[in-house]
Design a protein around this motif. Structure first.
Motif, PDB file in Angstrom:
ATOM      1  N   ARG A 196      26.478  36.441  31.944  1.00  0.00           N
ATOM      2  CA  ARG A 196      25.567  37.052  32.915  1.00  0.00           C
ATOM      3  C   ARG A 196      26.080  38.451  33.242  1.00  0.00           C
ATOM      4  N   LEU A 197      25.153  39.395  33.255  1.00  0.00           N
ATOM      5  CA  LEU A 197      25.456  40.813  33.407  1.00  0.00           C
ATOM      6  C   LEU A 197      24.704  41.377  34.607  1.00  0.00           C
ATOM      7  N   ARG A 198      25.352  42.283  35.329  1.00  0.00           N
ATOM      8  CA  ARG A 198      24.660  43.022  36.385  1.00  0.00           C
ATOM      9  C   ARG A 198      25.097  44.480  36.298  1.00  0.00           C
ATOM     10  N   MET A 199      24.382  45.326  37.032  1.00  0.00           N
ATOM     11  CA  MET A 199      24.713  46.743  37.070  1.00  0.00           C
ATOM     12  C   MET A 199      24.853  47.202  38.515  1.00  0.00           C
ATOM     13  N   LYS A 200      25.882  48.003  38.767  1.00  0.00           N
ATOM     14  CA  LYS A 200      26.050  48.704  40.037  1.00  0.00           C
ATOM     15  C   LYS A 200      25.814  50.178  39.764  1.00  0.00           C
ATOM     16  N   ALA A 201      25.254  50.890  40.744  1.00  0.00           N
ATOM     17  CA  ALA A 201      24.942  52.301  40.536  1.00  0.00           C
ATOM     18  C   ALA A 201      25.305  53.130  41.759  1.00  0.00           C
TER      19      ALA A 201
ATOM     20  N   PHE B 297      28.357  48.319  34.378  1.00  0.00           N
ATOM     21  CA  PHE B 297      27.816  47.037  33.941  1.00  0.00           C
ATOM     22  C   PHE B 297      28.937  46.008  34.004  1.00  0.00           C
ATOM     23  N   GLU B 298      28.723  44.951  34.775  1.00  0.00           N
ATOM     24  CA  GLU B 298      29.747  43.937  34.985  1.00  0.00           C
ATOM     25  C   GLU B 298      29.302  42.593  34.417  1.00  0.00           C
ATOM     26  N   VAL B 299      30.243  41.935  33.721  1.00  0.00           N
ATOM     27  CA  VAL B 299      30.026  40.571  33.252  1.00  0.00           C
ATOM     28  C   VAL B 299      30.588  39.642  34.319  1.00  0.00           C
ATOM     29  N   GLU B 300      29.785  38.679  34.723  1.00  0.00           N
ATOM     30  CA  GLU B 300      30.208  37.742  35.757  1.00  0.00           C
ATOM     31  C   GLU B 300      31.535  37.088  35.371  1.00  0.00           C
ATOM     32  N   GLY B 301      32.513  37.163  36.267  1.00  0.00           N
ATOM     33  CA  GLY B 301      33.810  36.546  36.055  1.00  0.00           C
ATOM     34  C   GLY B 301      34.811  37.387  35.292  1.00  0.00           C
ATOM     35  N   ALA B 302      34.408  38.504  34.714  1.00  0.00           N
ATOM     36  CA  ALA B 302      35.323  39.364  33.956  1.00  0.00           C
ATOM     37  C   ALA B 302      36.037  40.329  34.895  1.00  0.00           C
ATOM     38  N   THR B 303      37.252  40.684  34.538  1.00  0.00           N
ATOM     39  CA  THR B 303      38.018  41.606  35.381  1.00  0.00           C
ATOM     40  C   THR B 303      37.722  43.070  35.062  1.00  0.00           C
ATOM     41  N   LYS B 304      37.289  43.354  33.832  1.00  0.00           N
ATOM     42  CA  LYS B 304      36.950  44.719  33.425  1.00  0.00           C
ATOM     43  C   LYS B 304      35.447  44.839  33.237  1.00  0.00           C
ATOM     44  N   PRO B 305      34.865  45.990  33.590  1.00  0.00           N
ATOM     45  CA  PRO B 305      33.436  46.171  33.330  1.00  0.00           C
ATOM     46  C   PRO B 305      33.163  46.220  31.829  1.00  0.00           C
TER      47      PRO B 305
END
Length: 166
Positions: A106-111, A146-154
């Motif tokens: 699962r991916l999300r984006m912050k801006a 762009f962040e992957v849910e649960g990942a420490t690096k974008p």
């Protein structure tokens, strides 16, 4: 969703967060359609069985440019400028693909609105047909993470440039 009445209000928001999206699931179908559109059929993206055996990620991963191509869709979920009639992707100052996006993740984006300033351009026709007035424009630089849910690096960090016309 942040809503700005006009480009002046949007420009005044420079240096601040625009927000973040909900998470979306990256599917193999999305990856396959992207591969078909771009001609990039590298097995690490399109062959889940081989990727499970040979890839360091132990799964197929999304193309980096697939992740980046989601920016317009995701930005539309984060902010809106009511007076804007047209937006044009203008380019990027930097793009880095810093982590993989496994299929099924699962991916999300912050801006963040890094910078926005009047650009002085008019729409391609040179005037708004309804009012015969030249349009005003702003060049906006938005930092997208762009962040992957649960990942420490974008997965991706990009400084994108958009021209907005009212």
């Amino acid at each position: 969703m942040q809503t700005f009445a006009n480009l002046a209000d949007f420009t005044a928001h420079a240096g601040q967060s625009l927000g973040e999206t909900e998470y979306m699931t990256i599917t193999q179908e999305m990856v396959d359609l992207f591969a078909q559109a771009t001609g990039d059929h590298q097995w690490i993206h399109t062959n889940p069985d081989r990727a499970a055996l040979e890839s360091p990620y132990k799964a197929a991963i999304a193309h980096g440019f697939l992740t980046l191509s989601l920016a317009p869709k995701l930005m539309a979920e984060i902010y809106r400028v009511e007076s804007v009639k047209m937006g044009v992707n203008y380019g990027a100052n930097k793009i880095r693909f810093t982590n993989a996006v496994p299929v099924g993740s699962r991916l999300r984006m912050k801006a963040w609105l890094h910078h926005a300033e009047p650009d002085g351009r008019t729409t391609p026709s040179g005037a708004d047909q309804a009012t015969e007035q030249p349009s005003s424009s702003v060049r906006a630089i938005v930092e997208c993470v762009f962040e992957v849910e649960g990942a420490t690096k974008p997965a991706c960090v990009a400084e994108l440039i958009t021209l907005l016309f009212e």
